[in-house]
Design an enzyme around this catalytic site. Structure first.
Site, PDB file in Angstrom:
ATOM      1  N   SER A   1       0.956  -1.173   0.116  1.00  0.00           N
ATOM      2  CA  SER A   1      -0.208  -0.018  -0.150  1.00  0.00           C
ATOM      3  C   SER A   1       0.744   1.390  -0.030  1.00  0.00           C
ATOM      4  O   SER A   1       1.593   1.293  -1.112  1.00  0.00           O
ATOM      5  CB  SER A   1      -1.085  -0.025   1.436  1.00  0.00           C
ATOM      6  OG  SER A   1      -1.957   0.948   1.160  1.00  0.00           O
TER       7      SER A   1
ATOM      8  N   GLU B   1      -1.337  14.618  12.665  1.00  0.00           N
ATOM      9  CA  GLU B   1      -1.353  15.918  12.058  1.00  0.00           C
ATOM     10  C   GLU B   1      -0.685  15.848  10.538  1.00  0.00           C
ATOM     11  O   GLU B   1      -1.139  16.448   9.571  1.00  0.00           O
ATOM     12  CB  GLU B   1      -0.631  16.892  12.857  1.00  0.00           C
ATOM     13  CG  GLU B   1      -1.656  17.413  14.217  1.00  0.00           C
ATOM     14  CD  GLU B   1      -2.736  18.021  13.740  1.00  0.00           C
ATOM     15  OE1 GLU B   1      -2.857  18.562  12.781  1.00  0.00           O
ATOM     16  OE2 GLU B   1      -3.682  17.920  14.604  1.00  0.00           O
TER      17      GLU B   1
ATOM     18  N   HIS C   1      -7.209  -6.401   0.761  1.00  0.00           N
ATOM     19  CA  HIS C   1      -6.097  -5.422   0.244  1.00  0.00           C
ATOM     20  C   HIS C   1      -4.872  -6.071   1.138  1.00  0.00           C
ATOM     21  O   HIS C   1      -3.745  -5.750   0.836  1.00  0.00           O
ATOM     22  CB  HIS C   1      -6.634  -4.079   1.086  1.00  0.00           C
ATOM     23  CG  HIS C   1      -5.602  -3.026   0.873  1.00  0.00           C
ATOM     24  ND1 HIS C   1      -4.912  -2.558  -0.364  1.00  0.00           N
ATOM     25  CD2 HIS C   1      -5.180  -2.083   1.909  1.00  0.00           C
ATOM     26  CE1 HIS C   1      -4.069  -1.955  -0.154  1.00  0.00           C
ATOM     27  NE2 HIS C   1      -3.947  -1.501   1.153  1.00  0.00           N
TER      28      HIS C   1
END
Length: 298
Positions: free
Chosen positions: A122, A218, A277
């Site tokens: 991924s 963040e 996945h």
């Protein structure tokens, strides 16, 4: 069972590959490597090392069972890494594939590794592709697990997960099992798949009696668009490449083949039947066999 497509195209010229000039200049001015946390599993000394890169919200632990299985079956040593802003690696406000590639390059240099076999799942697959395109001299062959060099899932889906993780409130001093259950309950309205919640909860850690997320939410949130996209490159990677997808996953589809062939002319695509996945979790033995079959002979 593997469904195999034939190798596509001829080899590209083996010149050194770089991003477009403006992108390269920008990268040089802002990108600084961070020292990646990693674990090494010793293997056959006469075989090339394998370097395994996890996906978004993951850590080196996602590949520990894979690393041990590969070594047991005769591979070279295997390194599992924590990407920047993940696991035990340092946090940084920058979270681009150019930055993550540079981190891996610096680790290879620090460890004296001049060539390796690079495998990524991924997000880690896109980091591996980026490194192979930038520094083909470092990558003998490439394995991209269930990801293509194109834009992937909508940013909004992951943005919702991050918002849910940020909103989790856990009182200090709770036992770990209670804290995890409380976080699970708070994530459930947004993250409805139990397996995905459990995966995200692997990032909940206790530090001096307080529970925090070890991933840098963040930085990930700020760079979600970068993570879901793929950098622009003008050249291709001349080495062997395997795109190993799950037959039940949409992340490597036939519409991706032209871009795969453009960047990786020697690519072959395989699908592991019945896998989603997270291919290495859903069909562990089939995954290990596919990887071993793609490695260069001893």
């Amino acid at each position: 069972m593997l469904r195999r497509l034939p190798r596509a195209g001829a080899a590209a010229p083996p010149w050194r590959l770089r991003p477009p000039p403006l992108a390269a200049a920008a990268a040089r001015s802002v990108v600084t490597a961070v020292p990646l946390a990693h674990v090494e599993v010793g293997g056959c000394g006469d075989r090339l090392p394998l370097v395994l890169l996890h996906g978004l919200f993951g850590s080196h632990g996602n590949f520990q069972a894979v690393a041990k299985a590969l070594v047991r079956r005769g591979s070279g040593k295997v390194l599992t890494l924590d990407a920047r802003n993940h696991g035990g690696s340092p946090h940084s406000p920058l979270m681009t594939y150019e930055a993550m590639s540079l981190d891996v390059q610096h680790l290879l240099t620090r460890l004296g590794i001049t060539k390796c076999i690079l495998l990524g799942h991924s997000m880690g697959g896109k980091t591996a592709m980026t490194l192979a395109l930038q520094r083909p001299d470092l990558v003998e062959r490439l394995i991209s697990v269930d990801i293509s060099p194109i834009s992937t899932a909508p940013v909004s889906e992951f943005s919702a997960y991050i918002s849910a993780m940020k909103s989790v409130k856990i009182p200090d001093g709770l036992p770990r099992s209670v804290a995890r259950q409380l976080a699970d309950d708070q994530l459930r309205p947004v993250v409805q798949l139990p397996q995905l919640r459990q995966f995200l909860l692997t990032n909940l850690v206790e530090v001096e009696g307080r529970y925090i997320w070890r991933v840098n939410l963040e930085a990930i949130s700020h760079h979600l668009a970068d993570i879901m996209n793929f950098p622009a490159f003008r050249k291709s990677y001349p080495g062997p490449a395997l795109f190993l997808g799950g037959s039940n996953s949409p992340y490597i589809s036939s519409k991706d083949y032209p871009e795969i062939q453009r960047f990786f002319p020697k690519a072959e695509v395989q699908y592991i039947e019945g896998a989603g996945h997270i291919v290495h979790q859903d069909k562990f033995e089939e995954f290990i066999t596919a990887v071993l079959n793609f490695l260069p002979p001893p």
